[in-house]
Design a protein around this motif. Structure first.
Motif, short mmCIF file in Angstrom:
data_model
loop_
_atom_site.label_atom_id
_atom_site.label_comp_id
_atom_site.label_asym_id
_atom_site.label_seq_id
_atom_site.Cartn_x
_atom_site.Cartn_y
_atom_site.Cartn_z
N VAL A 1 0.85 12.28 -8.47
CA VAL A 1 0.06 13.48 -8.23
C VAL A 1 0.97 14.69 -8.14
CG1 VAL A 1 -1.39 14.65 -6.52
CG2 VAL A 1 -1.88 12.28 -7.15
N LEU A 2 2.08 14.54 -7.40
CA LEU A 2 3.03 15.63 -7.26
C LEU A 2 3.62 16.02 -8.61
CD1 LEU A 2 4.46 17.48 -5.27
CD2 LEU A 2 6.24 15.74 -5.02
N SER B 1 1.47 6.78 -6.26
CA SER B 1 0.37 7.66 -6.64
C SER B 1 0.62 9.07 -6.13
CB SER B 1 -0.97 7.12 -6.12
OG SER B 1 -1.00 7.14 -4.71
N ARG B 2 1.24 9.19 -4.94
CA ARG B 2 1.58 10.52 -4.44
C ARG B 2 2.61 11.18 -5.35
NH1 ARG B 2 2.24 9.46 2.02
NH2 ARG B 2 0.02 9.26 2.48
N CYS B 3 3.58 10.42 -5.76
CA CYS B 3 4.61 10.93 -6.67
C CYS B 3 3.99 11.35 -8.00
CB CYS B 3 5.67 9.85 -6.88
SG CYS B 3 7.07 10.42 -7.84
N LYS C 1 0.84 -1.20 0.00
CA LYS C 1 0.00 0.00 0.00
C LYS C 1 0.86 1.24 0.00
CE LYS C 1 -4.10 -1.85 2.25
NZ LYS C 1 -4.93 -1.79 3.46
N ASP C 2 1.94 1.20 0.84
CA ASP C 2 2.84 2.35 0.88
C ASP C 2 3.49 2.57 -0.48
OD1 ASP C 2 2.29 2.98 3.48
OD2 ASP C 2 4.09 2.01 4.33
N LYS D 1 2.28 1.66 -3.39
CA LYS D 1 1.24 2.18 -4.28
C LYS D 1 0.93 3.63 -3.92
CE LYS D 1 -1.09 -2.19 -5.25
NZ LYS D 1 -2.30 -2.96 -5.06
N CYS D 2 0.87 3.86 -2.62
CA CYS D 2 0.55 5.20 -2.15
C CYS D 2 1.67 6.16 -2.50
CB CYS D 2 0.34 5.16 -0.64
SG CYS D 2 -0.64 6.54 -0.03
N ARG D 3 2.90 5.72 -2.30
CA ARG D 3 4.03 6.57 -2.67
C ARG D 3 4.05 6.82 -4.16
NH1 ARG D 3 8.65 3.63 0.87
NH2 ARG D 3 8.01 4.41 2.90
N SER E 1 2.20 15.58 -11.53
CA SER E 1 1.13 16.20 -12.30
C SER E 1 0.91 17.65 -11.89
CB SER E 1 -0.18 15.42 -12.13
OG SER E 1 -0.04 14.11 -12.60
#
Length: 166
Positions: free
Chosen positions: A43-44, A39-41, A32-33, A35-37, A46
């Motif tokens: 988003v950042l 997706s956060r990356c 999850k981390d 995937k979360c990292r 983008s």
């Protein structure tokens, strides 16, 4: 020993359960981390790309606006220079026309004076001529003037030289 065995078993079960659960949860959390990292990356990245696009759009708009204003300013300067040249030209023409006006006024005054002198001389000639000359203030054509003179027993003459006029 039974109690100890129970405690040991409970502790072992607890440790096993906790460890097993933790291991599962930890690996799930890592997934999850990750995937979360990711997706956060994403988003950042983008958001950064969006901000860069907005900044680029602002700079391009400012550049176009400044360039257009600079061209407009050059156009205004050219127009002002043309107006100044036109004003200078008009001032020169005005000065020339005023000089010409003064010359024409002087010529007119000179001609008016000459006319008065000639009229005075004609009156003297008329007085000396004993009715040989007739002065008329009416404007007539050549043929009308000749007929007028013939009605009075005279004729029109043309004096071509200055010696004969005096």
């Amino acid at each position: 020993m039974e109690l100890e065995d129970i405690y040991e078993n409970v502790e072992n079960d607890y440790i096993k359960d906790t460890t097993g659960a933790r291991t599962q949860n930890h690996s799930q959390d890592e997934g999850k981390d990750g995937k979360c990292r990711g997706s956060r990356c994403l988003v950042l990245m983008s958001v950064c790309l969006g901000l860069m696009c907005v900044l680029l759009l602002v700079f391009i708009t400012l550049y176009i606006t400044i360039t257009a204003e600079r061209d407009l300013l050059k156009s205004y300067k050219n127009t002002v220079e043309e107006f100044n040249q036109t004003i200078n030209s008009l001032q020169d023409n005005y000065t020339d026309l005023m000089t010409e006006k003064d010359q024409l006024k002087n010529n007119f005054n000179s001609l008016s004076q000459k006319k008065l002198e000639l009229e005075t001389e004609l009156r003297k000639l008329y007085e000396l001529g004993n009715d040989r000359f007739f002065i008329s203030s009416e404007l007539k054509s050549w043929s009308e003037s000749r007929q007028f003179c013939r009605d009075r027993g005279a004729d029109l003459i043309i004096i071509k030289t200055e010696e004969k006029q005096i």
